[in-house]
Design a protein around this motif. Structure first.
Motif, PDB file in Angstrom:
ATOM      1  N   TYR A  30       0.818  -1.214   0.000  1.00  0.00           N
ATOM      2  CA  TYR A  30       0.000   0.000   0.000  1.00  0.00           C
ATOM      3  C   TYR A  30       0.847   1.259   0.000  1.00  0.00           C
ATOM      4  O   TYR A  30       1.927   1.293   0.591  1.00  0.00           O
ATOM      5  CB  TYR A  30      -0.897   0.035   1.241  1.00  0.00           C
ATOM      6  CG  TYR A  30      -1.880  -1.102   1.288  1.00  0.00           C
ATOM      7  CD1 TYR A  30      -3.080  -1.029   0.596  1.00  0.00           C
ATOM      8  CD2 TYR A  30      -1.595  -2.256   1.996  1.00  0.00           C
ATOM      9  CE1 TYR A  30      -3.975  -2.089   0.617  1.00  0.00           C
ATOM     10  CE2 TYR A  30      -2.484  -3.319   2.028  1.00  0.00           C
ATOM     11  CZ  TYR A  30      -3.673  -3.227   1.339  1.00  0.00           C
ATOM     12  OH  TYR A  30      -4.558  -4.273   1.349  1.00  0.00           O
ATOM     13  N   ALA A  31       0.314   2.289  -0.649  1.00  0.00           N
ATOM     14  CA  ALA A  31       0.846   3.643  -0.528  1.00  0.00           C
ATOM     15  C   ALA A  31      -0.120   4.402   0.369  1.00  0.00           C
ATOM     16  O   ALA A  31      -1.334   4.358   0.154  1.00  0.00           O
ATOM     17  CB  ALA A  31       0.941   4.311  -1.890  1.00  0.00           C
ATOM     18  N   GLY A  47       1.627  -5.240  -7.097  1.00  0.00           N
ATOM     19  CA  GLY A  47       1.824  -5.564  -8.507  1.00  0.00           C
ATOM     20  C   GLY A  47       2.166  -4.380  -9.392  1.00  0.00           C
ATOM     21  O   GLY A  47       2.434  -4.556 -10.569  1.00  0.00           O
ATOM     22  N   TRP A  48       2.175  -3.160  -8.845  1.00  0.00           N
ATOM     23  CA  TRP A  48       2.550  -1.995  -9.652  1.00  0.00           C
ATOM     24  C   TRP A  48       4.048  -2.034  -9.917  1.00  0.00           C
ATOM     25  O   TRP A  48       4.837  -2.406  -9.037  1.00  0.00           O
ATOM     26  CB  TRP A  48       2.230  -0.706  -8.921  1.00  0.00           C
ATOM     27  CG  TRP A  48       0.783  -0.340  -8.804  1.00  0.00           C
ATOM     28  CD1 TRP A  48      -0.283  -1.185  -8.739  1.00  0.00           C
ATOM     29  CD2 TRP A  48       0.255   0.980  -8.703  1.00  0.00           C
ATOM     30  NE1 TRP A  48      -1.439  -0.470  -8.598  1.00  0.00           N
ATOM     31  CE2 TRP A  48      -1.146   0.860  -8.577  1.00  0.00           C
ATOM     32  CE3 TRP A  48       0.821   2.243  -8.688  1.00  0.00           C
ATOM     33  CZ2 TRP A  48      -1.978   1.973  -8.457  1.00  0.00           C
ATOM     34  CZ3 TRP A  48      -0.019   3.347  -8.562  1.00  0.00           C
ATOM     35  CH2 TRP A  48      -1.389   3.210  -8.463  1.00  0.00           C
ATOM     36  N   THR A  49       4.460  -1.634 -11.100  1.00  0.00           N
ATOM     37  CA  THR A  49       5.884  -1.511 -11.405  1.00  0.00           C
ATOM     38  C   THR A  49       6.402  -0.202 -10.818  1.00  0.00           C
ATOM     39  O   THR A  49       5.620   0.694 -10.471  1.00  0.00           O
ATOM     40  CB  THR A  49       6.117  -1.495 -12.929  1.00  0.00           C
ATOM     41  OG1 THR A  49       5.531  -0.303 -13.468  1.00  0.00           O
ATOM     42  CG2 THR A  49       5.534  -2.740 -13.600  1.00  0.00           C
ATOM     43  N   GLN A  50       7.723  -0.064 -10.713  1.00  0.00           N
ATOM     44  CA  GLN A  50       8.297   1.197 -10.234  1.00  0.00           C
ATOM     45  C   GLN A  50       7.898   2.356 -11.154  1.00  0.00           C
ATOM     46  O   GLN A  50       7.677   3.468 -10.691  1.00  0.00           O
ATOM     47  CB  GLN A  50       9.818   1.092 -10.124  1.00  0.00           C
ATOM     48  CG  GLN A  50      10.283   0.315  -8.924  1.00  0.00           C
ATOM     49  CD  GLN A  50       9.858   0.939  -7.590  1.00  0.00           C
ATOM     50  OE1 GLN A  50       9.824   2.142  -7.415  1.00  0.00           O
ATOM     51  NE2 GLN A  50       9.497   0.087  -6.644  1.00  0.00           N
ATOM     52  N   GLU A  51       7.770   2.103 -12.456  1.00  0.00           N
ATOM     53  CA  GLU A  51       7.340   3.152 -13.395  1.00  0.00           C
ATOM     54  C   GLU A  51       5.906   3.592 -13.085  1.00  0.00           C
ATOM     55  O   GLU A  51       5.602   4.787 -13.061  1.00  0.00           O
ATOM     56  CB  GLU A  51       7.434   2.649 -14.830  1.00  0.00           C
ATOM     57  CG  GLU A  51       7.074   3.713 -15.851  1.00  0.00           C
ATOM     58  CD  GLU A  51       7.237   3.216 -17.279  1.00  0.00           C
ATOM     59  OE1 GLU A  51       6.510   3.743 -18.136  1.00  0.00           O
ATOM     60  OE2 GLU A  51       8.071   2.330 -17.536  1.00  0.00           O
ATOM     61  N   GLU A  52       5.022   2.627 -12.846  1.00  0.00           N
ATOM     62  CA  GLU A  52       3.633   2.964 -12.507  1.00  0.00           C
ATOM     63  C   GLU A  52       3.575   3.742 -11.193  1.00  0.00           C
ATOM     64  O   GLU A  52       2.836   4.723 -11.076  1.00  0.00           O
ATOM     65  CB  GLU A  52       2.780   1.702 -12.410  1.00  0.00           C
ATOM     66  CG  GLU A  52       2.537   1.041 -13.750  1.00  0.00           C
ATOM     67  CD  GLU A  52       1.932  -0.350 -13.629  1.00  0.00           C
ATOM     68  OE1 GLU A  52       1.137  -0.699 -14.506  1.00  0.00           O
ATOM     69  OE2 GLU A  52       2.260  -1.088 -12.666  1.00  0.00           O
ATOM     70  N   CYS A  81       8.781   3.001  -3.960  1.00  0.00           N
ATOM     71  CA  CYS A  81       8.186   2.170  -2.919  1.00  0.00           C
ATOM     72  C   CYS A  81       9.103   0.993  -2.630  1.00  0.00           C
ATOM     73  O   CYS A  81       9.687   0.415  -3.541  1.00  0.00           O
ATOM     74  CB  CYS A  81       6.817   1.651  -3.360  1.00  0.00           C
ATOM     75  SG  CYS A  81       5.528   2.890  -3.365  1.00  0.00           S
ATOM     76  N   ALA A  82       9.212   0.649  -1.366  1.00  0.00           N
ATOM     77  CA  ALA A  82       9.987  -0.525  -0.977  1.00  0.00           C
ATOM     78  C   ALA A  82       9.202  -1.771  -1.374  1.00  0.00           C
ATOM     79  O   ALA A  82       7.984  -1.782  -1.322  1.00  0.00           O
ATOM     80  CB  ALA A  82      10.229  -0.509   0.518  1.00  0.00           C
ATOM     81  N   PRO A  83       9.882  -2.824  -1.788  1.00  0.00           N
ATOM     82  CA  PRO A  83       9.163  -4.052  -2.112  1.00  0.00           C
ATOM     83  C   PRO A  83       8.624  -4.709  -0.848  1.00  0.00           C
ATOM     84  O   PRO A  83       9.152  -4.497   0.238  1.00  0.00           O
ATOM     85  CB  PRO A  83      10.236  -4.926  -2.769  1.00  0.00           C
ATOM     86  CG  PRO A  83      11.520  -4.395  -2.248  1.00  0.00           C
ATOM     87  CD  PRO A  83      11.317  -2.942  -1.962  1.00  0.00           C
ATOM     88  N   GLY A  84       7.580  -5.480  -1.010  1.00  0.00           N
ATOM     89  CA  GLY A  84       7.045  -6.238   0.114  1.00  0.00           C
ATOM     90  C   GLY A  84       5.683  -5.753   0.546  1.00  0.00           C
ATOM     91  O   GLY A  84       5.195  -4.736   0.085  1.00  0.00           O
TER      92      GLY A  84
END
Length: 98
Positions: A30-31, A47-52, A81-84
């Motif tokens: 979550y953001a 599931g969002w990419t870093q670009e998204e 965003c950090a992964p996880g």
């Protein structure tokens, strides 16, 4: 804090206001939305990419400057965003659009 703000705190954007469990789900990313009409909500970015993530989100809402318009949020320059799972980043309000 007004009544609308109290209803939103700790909820995930897009969950119904009468959902018995409107909070975050295990294993999801979550953001946290900061400022603006959706302040305090969590946006599911699983599931969002870093670009998204870098382009942010234009979220439909009745609570912004333009009812029925969109609240614009993004992570800000150079933020990722950090992964996880859990709250992995923050999206800041940048304005509203019709």
């Amino acid at each position: 804090m007004n009544g609308d703000e109290q209803l939103l705190r700790g909820r995930v954007y897009g969950h119904d206001h009468d959902d018995p469990d409107p909070g975050p789900r295990p294993g999801r990313a979550y953001a946290q939305l900061i400022g603006g009409p959706l302040d305090g909500l969590l946006l599911d970015v699983t599931g969002w990419t870093q670009e998204e993530i870098g382009t942010g989100a234009a979220l439909p809402t009745e609570l912004g400057q333009f009812p029925g318009g969109r609240a614009l949020y993004d992570p800000g320059p150079g933020t990722s965003c950090a992964p996880g799972p859990g709250v992995t980043c923050r999206f800041h309000h940048r304005g509203d659009a019709p």
